[in-house]
Structure formats: structure tokens, C-alpha cells
Design a protein around this motif. Structure first.
Motif, PDB file in Angstrom:
ATOM      1  N   ASN A  11     182.126  47.732  30.116  1.00 58.63           N
ATOM      2  CA  ASN A  11     183.151  48.758  29.901  1.00 58.63           C
ATOM      3  C   ASN A  11     182.686  49.707  28.806  1.00 58.63           C
ATOM      4  O   ASN A  11     182.570  49.318  27.640  1.00 58.63           O
ATOM      5  CB  ASN A  11     184.478  48.105  29.506  1.00 58.63           C
ATOM      6  CG  ASN A  11     185.633  49.101  29.496  1.00 58.63           C
ATOM      7  OD1 ASN A  11     185.430  50.311  29.390  1.00 58.63           O
ATOM      8  ND2 ASN A  11     186.855  48.600  29.589  1.00 58.63           N
ATOM      9  N   GLY A  28     182.316  44.431  26.521  1.00 61.51           N
ATOM     10  CA  GLY A  28     183.340  45.460  26.415  1.00 61.51           C
ATOM     11  C   GLY A  28     183.098  46.356  25.221  1.00 61.51           C
ATOM     12  O   GLY A  28     183.102  45.886  24.084  1.00 61.51           O
ATOM     13  N   SER A  83     184.163  52.865  28.598  1.00 64.29           N
ATOM     14  CA  SER A  83     185.174  53.930  28.615  1.00 64.29           C
ATOM     15  C   SER A  83     185.321  54.566  27.230  1.00 64.29           C
ATOM     16  O   SER A  83     185.279  53.868  26.213  1.00 64.29           O
ATOM     17  CB  SER A  83     186.524  53.358  29.046  1.00 64.29           C
ATOM     18  OG  SER A  83     186.461  52.834  30.355  1.00 64.29           O
ATOM     19  N   TYR A 108     184.751  49.531  25.067  1.00 69.42           N
ATOM     20  CA  TYR A 108     185.766  50.583  25.194  1.00 69.42           C
ATOM     21  C   TYR A 108     186.116  51.172  23.816  1.00 69.42           C
ATOM     22  O   TYR A 108     186.375  50.457  22.858  1.00 69.42           O
ATOM     23  CB  TYR A 108     187.021  50.007  25.845  1.00 69.42           C
ATOM     24  CG  TYR A 108     188.217  50.928  25.838  1.00 69.42           C
ATOM     25  CD1 TYR A 108     188.253  52.048  26.669  1.00 69.42           C
ATOM     26  CD2 TYR A 108     189.300  50.683  25.009  1.00 69.42           C
ATOM     27  CE1 TYR A 108     189.352  52.896  26.667  1.00 69.42           C
ATOM     28  CE2 TYR A 108     190.408  51.520  25.005  1.00 69.42           C
ATOM     29  CZ  TYR A 108     190.425  52.627  25.836  1.00 69.42           C
ATOM     30  OH  TYR A 108     191.512  53.463  25.832  1.00 69.42           O
ATOM     31  N   CYS A 143     186.103  45.982  22.343  1.00 70.69           N
ATOM     32  CA  CYS A 143     186.878  47.201  22.551  1.00 70.69           C
ATOM     33  C   CYS A 143     187.656  47.579  21.289  1.00 70.69           C
ATOM     34  O   CYS A 143     188.242  46.739  20.626  1.00 70.69           O
ATOM     35  CB  CYS A 143     187.830  47.044  23.743  1.00 70.69           C
ATOM     36  SG  CYS A 143     189.226  45.938  23.495  1.00 70.69           S
ATOM     37  N   VAL A 192     182.867  50.240  34.066  1.00 73.00           N
ATOM     38  CA  VAL A 192     184.060  51.062  33.823  1.00 73.00           C
ATOM     39  C   VAL A 192     183.696  52.194  32.874  1.00 73.00           C
ATOM     40  O   VAL A 192     183.199  51.952  31.767  1.00 73.00           O
ATOM     41  CB  VAL A 192     185.206  50.211  33.236  1.00 73.00           C
ATOM     42  CG1 VAL A 192     186.483  51.037  33.126  1.00 73.00           C
ATOM     43  CG2 VAL A 192     185.460  48.973  34.105  1.00 73.00           C
TER      44      VAL A 192
END
Length: 359
Positions: free
Chosen positions: A295, A251, A297, A253, A227, A327
Motif C-alpha cells: 500500500n 503498508g 497510497s 499509506y 501507515c 494500492v
């Protein structure tokens, strides 16, 4: 299984049968003191270390786990005084709200706690490269290390650490912006082949070169958090999809350079690896393969069809209420992406709403 309380009772009974009379602390056998230590909190353990030689011996020989995160001041002095007594310690938690630890405390740990396997130094803002060099020479059995928020380490010191701590499986480097470079990731890939969980959150200097080094050097990766690693592109995800077949959590993000190509590579890797899943089933060792957490996002270049392909390939990814393992916050164009649970619920609702034929 005999409880700790039951074990203590057995010890007392043996002492009675042996005619042992306890009048002072020093009369209690070290074996019993070690069992008592397992029943009390860490503050009590620290207090006990100053009672008598018996307690000090029990702590030295019997204490394997210790947390000093409750210590809001003088943690550095406490570590300096305790470290020489803790040569059997395996887990040590030194998480801080305000920076207290200094390099001399880590040097003491490295000099005495050679069996240490799990060390949490998160938010140790006062520590410098000297601490990593000390750990490299004194704590080579480390399998889990948390350095999140430690912003003063260099990538040279981190790379040096990996040359000696080759058993590392879990490493948290979230926010270690200066320490985490492509060179450091290359060192991790070369030296830490057993790595399973790596947090590189907000380490914004790394690029595809570093992540690809990880993918090729750490094929057993299960969890990777990238992220805020704003420089990485699809190349990183493609390499991970092709090389890290055990990856369960990813992840991405705010990795805004990620496009559909990355999603399709993940989906294709899932399909390709399904035959391995069936082999496991036949051997009675079934473990649900594929991504369980993703994730994406703020990855605004992604389209619904590509993300739906990933969701369809990995049934453990959920968009349904209470089970958000996929997500997609901030991706307004992905509202049509749904997991199998929601689609099944929709079919069930539609079927029940149909009029029944007349009899």
C-alpha cells in the motif's frame, strides 16, 4: 475423522455399557461435559460455569478458547469471576465497543491464565501500564497480542513487556501513539526475534531509527503496517528490503517522505532473493516469495517507472479489478502502472483484433 456429535454418541454408548445412570448434572463425567462445551457458544459456557461443580471443572480443564466481546456491560466483573477457573485458557478475546476492562481484570488474567497464547484487548482505553506489567509476569507464553486503540500505555511499559513475552509473533499496536516510540521498537527488535506480523499504524512518533531496529532484530517479519508513520523515509524501506527477506505485506499509506529509492530497493531485493526461491522449488517446498501486498497510497513523490519496477519484480502484486494488492490511491501520477494480468490481457486483445491473413 470423528465429528463432535459422533464423539458424544460414543461417550453415551460407553456410559450405557458401563451401567452408568445419569439423574443429575453431577452424574455426567467431566470428559463428556468438556465435549459438550465445544458444541455451544461462549454465552452458554458462561452460564454453565454456574450450574454445578462438574461444569466448573469441565471449564477449568477443557476450555481453551473464549470470547467475551458480546458482553456490552460488566465485562470487568465477568473477567474477575471467570479468570480463576480458566487456567487452561489459550485464546481470550476481550474486544470492546465501549471501554470496560480495568487493570484489576488483567491482573486476574495474569495470575491464573498462565497458558494464554492469544489475547485481544483492542479498544481497552481504561487500561494503564499496570496491565502490561501484570501480563509480563503472568503470561509469558503469549504469541499473539492485540493492543490496537489502547492509548494509555507508555513506551516504557511496552518495552518491559517485550523483555518477558519473548515468544510474540503477532503484535497489533495500531493507534498506540504513546506506547510506540523508537525505544519501544528497539526493545521489540532486541527481545522478540520471532516477530512475524506487526501493525504500527498511525504511530506517528516513530522514525527510521525504530524501523531499522525492527529490520535488524526481526528478520522473520512477514507483515508490517506503517501507515500514517509520517516521519519515516526511504532508509526504513531499504533496511526492510535488505534484512526482512520473507516480507509479504508492507503498508506505507500516507508515508509521504517515501521516494523512488525505496521502490527500487524493494525491486532489487526481490531479484536478489529469487535464487532462494529456486532452491525451495528443488526441495519441493515452493512458496511464492516476495511481496503480495503493498500500500503506497498518498505517497506522492513516487514515479511510474519505480513503482512499475516493483510490480514487475513481484508477480503477486496486482492492480487489476478485484485483486488490488498494489494500492495506489491518491497517486494520480501512477495511473500508468499495471500488473502482468492487465498487460497480458491487453496483448491478447490486441492479437485478436489483428486481421487474419488471406488464405
Amino acid at each position: 475423522m470423528v465429528s463432535e456429535g459422533g464423539s458424544l454418541n460414543l461417550c453415551f454408548e460407553k456410559m450405557k455399557m458401563g451401567g452408568l445412570v445419569i439423574t443429575e448434572w453431577k452424574d455426567i463425567p467431566v470428559e463428556l461435559l468438556m465435549r459438550i462445551l465445544n458444541l455451544v457458544d461462549d454465552r452458554t459456557v458462561i452460564t454453565a460455569s454456574g450450574v454445578c461443580t462438574g461444569w466448573r471443572d469441565a471449564i477449568s480443564f477443557g476450555l481453551s478458547h473464549l470470547s467475551l466481546s458480546w458482553c456490552k456491560k460488566n465485562m470487568n466483573s465477568l473477567v474477575l469471576s471467570l479468570a480463576p477457573k480458566l487456567f487452561k485458557l489459550q485464546t481470550l478475546v476481550l474486544r470492546q465497543d465501549k471501554p470496560q476492562l480495568e487493570d484489576n481484570a488483567l491482573e486476574a488474567i495474569a495470575n491464573h491464565c498462565h497458558e494464554l497464547q492469544d489475547l485481544d484487548l483492542s479498544k481497552s482505553l481504561k487500561l494503564t501500564d499496570h496491565s502490561l506489567y501484570s501480563l509480563a509476569h503472568g503470561c509469558t507464553n503469549l504469541t499473539k497480542l492485540n493492543l490496537s486503540g489502547c492509548s494509555s500505555f507508555s513506551d516504557t511499559a511496552l518495552a518491559y513487556l517485550t523483555r518477558f513475552c519473548r515468544k510474540l509473533k503477532v503484535l497489533n499496536l495500531c493507534g498506540c501513539v504513546e506506547a510506540v516510540s523508537d525505544n519501544a521498537l528497539q526493545a521489540i527488535g532486541e527481545n522478540c526475534s520471532q516477530m512475524q506480523s506487526l501493525n504500527l499504524g498511525w504511530c506517528e512518533n516513530i522514525s527510521d531509527d525504530g524501523v531499522m531496529s525492527l529490520a535488524y532484530g526481526c528478520p522473520d517479519l512477514i507483515s508490517l503496517d506503517l501507515c500514517g508513520c509520517v516521519l519515516i523515509t526511504d532508509e526504513s524501506v531499504v533496511a526492510l528490503a535488505n534484512r526482512c527477506v520473507h516480507l509479504r505485506s508492507l503498508g506505507l499509506y500516507y508515508c509521504r517522505n517515501i521516494t523512488d529509492r525505496a521502490m527500487y530497493s524493494l525491486a532489487q531485493s526481490g531479484v536478489k532473493n529469487k535464487h532462494e526461491m529456486w532452491r525451495s522449488v528443488k526441495k519441493g517446498k515452493f512458496d511464492e516469495e516476495g511481496l503480495r501486498s503493498l500500500n503506497i497510497s498518498q505517497c506522492t513523490y513516487l514515479t511510474p517507472s519505480a513503482v512499475q519496477a516493483v510490480c514487475d519484480t513481484f508477480p503477486a502484486l496486482h492492480t487489476c479489478s478485484g485483486r488490488h494488492s498494489l494500492v495506489m490511491s491518491g497517486c494520480l501520477n501512477l495511473t500508468s502502472v499495471h500488473c502482468a494480468c492487465i498487460l497480458q490481457a491487453h496483448r491478447t486483445h490486441t492479437h485478436s483484433a489483428l486481421p487474419h491473413p488471406a488464405h
